[in-house]
Enzyme design. Sequence first.
Site, PDB file in Angstrom:
ATOM      1  N   ILE A  93      11.736  30.403 -15.855  1.00 15.73           N
ATOM      2  CA  ILE A  93      11.031  31.293 -14.931  1.00 15.73           C
ATOM      3  C   ILE A  93      10.164  30.464 -13.984  1.00 15.73           C
ATOM      4  O   ILE A  93      10.132  30.705 -12.781  1.00 15.73           O
ATOM      5  CB  ILE A  93      10.173  32.330 -15.698  1.00 15.73           C
ATOM      6  CG1 ILE A  93      11.104  33.255 -16.484  1.00 15.73           C
ATOM      7  CG2 ILE A  93       9.329  33.151 -14.724  1.00 15.73           C
ATOM      8  CD1 ILE A  93      10.397  34.312 -17.279  1.00 15.73           C
ATOM      9  N   CYS A  94       9.497  29.437 -14.563  1.00 15.85           N
ATOM     10  CA  CYS A  94       8.587  28.632 -13.750  1.00 15.85           C
ATOM     11  C   CYS A  94       9.258  28.022 -12.514  1.00 15.85           C
ATOM     12  O   CYS A  94       8.656  28.017 -11.441  1.00 15.85           O
ATOM     13  CB  CYS A  94       7.947  27.536 -14.602  1.00 15.85           C
ATOM     14  SG  CYS A  94       6.974  28.214 -15.953  1.00 15.85           S
ATOM     15  N   PRO A  95      10.496  27.493 -12.619  1.00 12.32           N
ATOM     16  CA  PRO A  95      11.050  26.857 -11.420  1.00 12.32           C
ATOM     17  C   PRO A  95      11.258  27.826 -10.266  1.00 12.32           C
ATOM     18  O   PRO A  95      11.234  27.433  -9.105  1.00 12.32           O
ATOM     19  CB  PRO A  95      12.384  26.270 -11.886  1.00 12.32           C
ATOM     20  CG  PRO A  95      12.710  26.967 -13.138  1.00 12.32           C
ATOM     21  CD  PRO A  95      11.399  27.325 -13.753  1.00 12.32           C
ATOM     22  N   VAL A 109       7.865  27.574  -8.790  1.00 12.35           N
ATOM     23  CA  VAL A 109       7.593  26.218  -8.295  1.00 12.35           C
ATOM     24  C   VAL A 109       8.458  25.934  -7.062  1.00 12.35           C
ATOM     25  O   VAL A 109       7.971  25.409  -6.050  1.00 12.35           O
ATOM     26  CB  VAL A 109       7.860  25.190  -9.427  1.00 12.35           C
ATOM     27  CG1 VAL A 109       7.785  23.759  -8.902  1.00 12.35           C
ATOM     28  CG2 VAL A 109       6.852  25.388 -10.564  1.00 12.35           C
TER      29      VAL A 109
END
Lengths: 241, 174
Positions: B46-48, B51
């Site tokens: 999820i983070c990418p 980001v």
Amino acid sequence: MAAPKPEEKRRVFERLASIREVVFGIQDGVLTTAGVLAGLSGAVNGRSQVILAALASTVAGALSMGAGAYLGTRAETEVIRSELRRAHAEVSDQPYIVQESLMEALAKEGLAREASYRVVKLLSSAPQALSSTAEEKIYGLSQGSFGNPALDGLLMGVAFLLGALVPLLPFVLIASVHAGLIAGLGATALVLFAVGYFVEGRLSDQRYPALAGARFLAIALGAAAIGYLIGLAISPLGAGS
Amino acid sequence: MLKPGDVAPPFDLPCAFEGKIGHLALTSVRSEMIVLFFYPRDFSFICPTEVLGFHKAQAAFKAEHTSLVGVSVDDAETHLRWAVELGGLSYPLLADPDARVTREYGVYDDSEKVAMRATYVLDAKRNVAYAVASSINVGRSVSETLRVVRALRGGRLCPADWQPGDASAAVELK
């Protein structure tokens, strides 16, 4: 030497999974019939009546156990299929959540976080691979979880019949009720030990297969003995009626 | 969690930026505004999306004289490998492995031992101008962050769902 194909390995595992029905059926057939013979021998005078009652109990037991195994496996298969459909939908609808969960599952099995990420990323390039791995690692489900209801029912019923023959045959072949019963109970103990020895001891490569046989015998007879003792304890309740 | 008007706690942390490991202090960031966003972990799925979302929108933030800074509890080496994995990032990722700064900003998730998905917009005086946090499972909106930065820089009262160029943008104070 060529490595066995995954389908062959799966078939072997599926055959081995049927051992549950065989062991359960034999154990139940042996003990139920031995119990019926022992109980009726004391209560009924005619030897033929005991044999007829034991035969009726055997047929009813085999049919009941076979039907029970069929229905049980069928219900289990339906539930697993439904869960797999739900899991598959989640993979399609919420891939990020599934990817994160799969990473957590792999990390719990000792894979470093970065390595888990790369494995899941690679799996994500083939949705079917991601889906089947997620089903197995996150939900504990797999296509191999499906039993065969008909086969399980048949195996259970036949195993029960074969098990029932163990105490029944000596009783039928030996003219004396007392001697027949002793021989039947002896055969029962021997077969219970043999099932434990071969199935638990030899098939699963245990170091002391005789110990596995003795354990199987002790558990099976122990359950029968507890049942007998409970029967003795509650018998006064029925004495007045 | 800090609220608008609070002074942003200072930081001086190792960071990964432009393929190297260095240090970044709050005092060394020269832009008018800063988007300081906290995220749970490197090497996640999820983070990418966030980001990379900030990375793609970096030019738009730069046009608003706003710097982007990401923070997680991963170390700088992991940030470096993560940035390479993502194909390179146009802003620094701060390493806060002992979570000191994350705690000072009030966005440390004690149960998960990671930073929450939290975004702060710091103004020119390095006070908090905007603060928002969401569940670890829900990624934030980069476009919403950009909209807020534009609204803050406009220095006007902005109604709900205000967008740059809206005819009704300015709500006059009576």
